[in-house]
Motif scaffolding. Structure first.
Motif, PDB file in Angstrom:
ATOM      1  N   ASP A  75       0.864  -1.186   0.000  1.00 37.84           N
ATOM      2  CA  ASP A  75       0.000   0.000   0.000  1.00 37.84           C
ATOM      3  C   ASP A  75       0.899   1.234   0.000  1.00 37.84           C
ATOM      4  O   ASP A  75       1.806   1.342   0.827  1.00 37.84           O
ATOM      5  N   PHE A  76       0.620   2.154  -0.918  1.00 40.98           N
ATOM      6  CA  PHE A  76       1.537   3.275  -1.115  1.00 40.98           C
ATOM      7  C   PHE A  76       0.808   4.588  -1.288  1.00 40.98           C
ATOM      8  O   PHE A  76      -0.354   4.623  -1.700  1.00 40.98           O
ATOM      9  N   ALA A  77       1.525   5.667  -1.009  1.00 38.18           N
ATOM     10  CA  ALA A  77       1.115   7.031  -1.336  1.00 38.18           C
ATOM     11  C   ALA A  77       2.267   7.618  -2.133  1.00 38.18           C
ATOM     12  O   ALA A  77       3.332   7.909  -1.578  1.00 38.18           O
ATOM     13  N   LEU A  78       2.078   7.729  -3.433  1.00 34.03           N
ATOM     14  CA  LEU A  78       3.093   8.314  -4.312  1.00 34.03           C
ATOM     15  C   LEU A  78       2.630   9.721  -4.662  1.00 34.03           C
ATOM     16  O   LEU A  78       1.538   9.912  -5.211  1.00 34.03           O
ATOM     17  N   ALA A  79       3.452  10.691  -4.343  1.00 34.22           N
ATOM     18  CA  ALA A  79       3.052  12.094  -4.474  1.00 34.22           C
ATOM     19  C   ALA A  79       3.807  12.813  -5.580  1.00 34.22           C
ATOM     20  O   ALA A  79       4.983  12.526  -5.845  1.00 34.22           O
ATOM     21  N   SER A  80       3.116  13.759  -6.188  1.00 27.23           N
ATOM     22  CA  SER A  80       3.753  14.636  -7.174  1.00 27.23           C
ATOM     23  C   SER A  80       4.822  15.459  -6.470  1.00 27.23           C
ATOM     24  O   SER A  80       4.796  15.610  -5.237  1.00 27.23           O
ATOM     25  N   PRO A  81       5.761  16.014  -7.210  1.00 23.85           N
ATOM     26  CA  PRO A  81       6.828  16.804  -6.567  1.00 23.85           C
ATOM     27  C   PRO A  81       6.304  17.929  -5.673  1.00 23.85           C
ATOM     28  O   PRO A  81       6.817  18.129  -4.573  1.00 23.85           O
ATOM     29  N   ALA A  82       5.289  18.644  -6.111  1.00 28.58           N
ATOM     30  CA  ALA A  82       4.755  19.757  -5.305  1.00 28.58           C
ATOM     31  C   ALA A  82       4.183  19.263  -3.980  1.00 28.58           C
ATOM     32  O   ALA A  82       4.418  19.873  -2.929  1.00 28.58           O
ATOM     33  N   LEU A  83       3.455  18.163  -4.007  1.00 23.47           N
ATOM     34  CA  LEU A  83       2.890  17.642  -2.765  1.00 23.47           C
ATOM     35  C   LEU A  83       3.962  16.978  -1.918  1.00 23.47           C
ATOM     36  O   LEU A  83       3.979  17.132  -0.697  1.00 23.47           O
ATOM     37  N   ALA A  84       4.873  16.246  -2.535  1.00 23.73           N
ATOM     38  CA  ALA A  84       5.937  15.567  -1.786  1.00 23.73           C
ATOM     39  C   ALA A  84       6.738  16.566  -0.951  1.00 23.73           C
ATOM     40  O   ALA A  84       7.132  16.259   0.177  1.00 23.73           O
ATOM     41  N   ALA A  85       6.930  17.758  -1.472  1.00 26.83           N
ATOM     42  CA  ALA A  85       7.675  18.788  -0.740  1.00 26.83           C
ATOM     43  C   ALA A  85       6.936  19.254   0.500  1.00 26.83           C
ATOM     44  O   ALA A  85       7.553  19.820   1.412  1.00 26.83           O
ATOM     45  N   ARG A  86       5.646  19.004   0.584  1.00 26.03           N
ATOM     46  CA  ARG A  86       4.836  19.452   1.730  1.00 26.03           C
ATOM     47  C   ARG A  86       4.613  18.362   2.768  1.00 26.03           C
ATOM     48  O   ARG A  86       4.030  18.623   3.814  1.00 26.03           O
ATOM     49  N   VAL A  87       5.053  17.136   2.497  1.00 24.79           N
ATOM     50  CA  VAL A  87       4.851  16.036   3.441  1.00 24.79           C
ATOM     51  C   VAL A  87       5.801  16.205   4.621  1.00 24.79           C
ATOM     52  O   VAL A  87       7.013  16.349   4.442  1.00 24.79           O
ATOM     53  N   THR A  88       5.231  16.178   5.828  1.00 18.49           N
ATOM     54  CA  THR A  88       6.036  16.365   7.040  1.00 18.49           C
ATOM     55  C   THR A  88       6.117  15.108   7.892  1.00 18.49           C
ATOM     56  O   THR A  88       6.824  15.074   8.894  1.00 18.49           O
ATOM     57  N   GLY A  89       5.392  14.074   7.509  1.00 16.59           N
ATOM     58  CA  GLY A  89       5.415  12.832   8.263  1.00 16.59           C
ATOM     59  C   GLY A  89       4.502  11.811   7.621  1.00 16.59           C
ATOM     60  O   GLY A  89       3.687  12.132   6.756  1.00 16.59           O
ATOM     61  N   ALA A  90       4.661  10.570   8.052  1.00 14.71           N
ATOM     62  CA  ALA A  90       3.803   9.482   7.563  1.00 14.71           C
ATOM     63  C   ALA A  90       3.877   8.337   8.552  1.00 14.71           C
ATOM     64  O   ALA A  90       4.845   8.213   9.308  1.00 14.71           O
TER      65      ALA A  90
END
Length: 113
Positions: A75-90
């Motif tokens: 199970d994955f969450a693959l993010a676009s570059p713009a969103l990936a830059a906003r991820v602060t945790g998982a």
């Protein structure tokens, strides 16, 4: 944009509890892994792995796979570059997999600032 869910592919050997048990099986075949990698190569980042290395998201109900820690990370969450830059945790919420009537998958949660 985030592409999230049950991908039914373990892109790395460490994403299954015993790679030898999965040889010549689904979830780890070269075409499945290549298709997953193509999404990554298109610019989507796995934003969960950096926070959850070595954890699984799925355990088969048979053969006591969950208590034996014999799982898979599919199970994955693959993010676009713009969103990936906003991820602060998982996190992978393994506790949700416990109990009667639970799914065979654990929830995958990402934090976005």
């Amino acid at each position: 944009m985030v592409l999230a869910g049950d991908w039914n592919v373990a892109p790395r050997d460490e994403d299954v509890w015993d790679p030898a048990k999965f040889a010549h099986s689904t979830h780890v075949s070269p075409p499945e892994r290549a298709a997953f990698q193509a999404v990554v190569d298109a610019g989507y980042a796995d934003v969960v792995r950096p926070y959850t290395e070595g954890q699984f998201t799925y355990w088969d109900y048979t053969r006591l796979r969950f208590p034996r820690k014999e799982g898979m990370r599919i199970d994955f969450a693959l993010a676009s570059p713009a969103l990936a830059a906003r991820v602060t945790g998982a996190e992978i919420v393994r506790e949700e997999r416990k109990g009667k009537g639970a799914s065979d998958h654990a929830p995958v949660v990402i934090e976005i600032a």
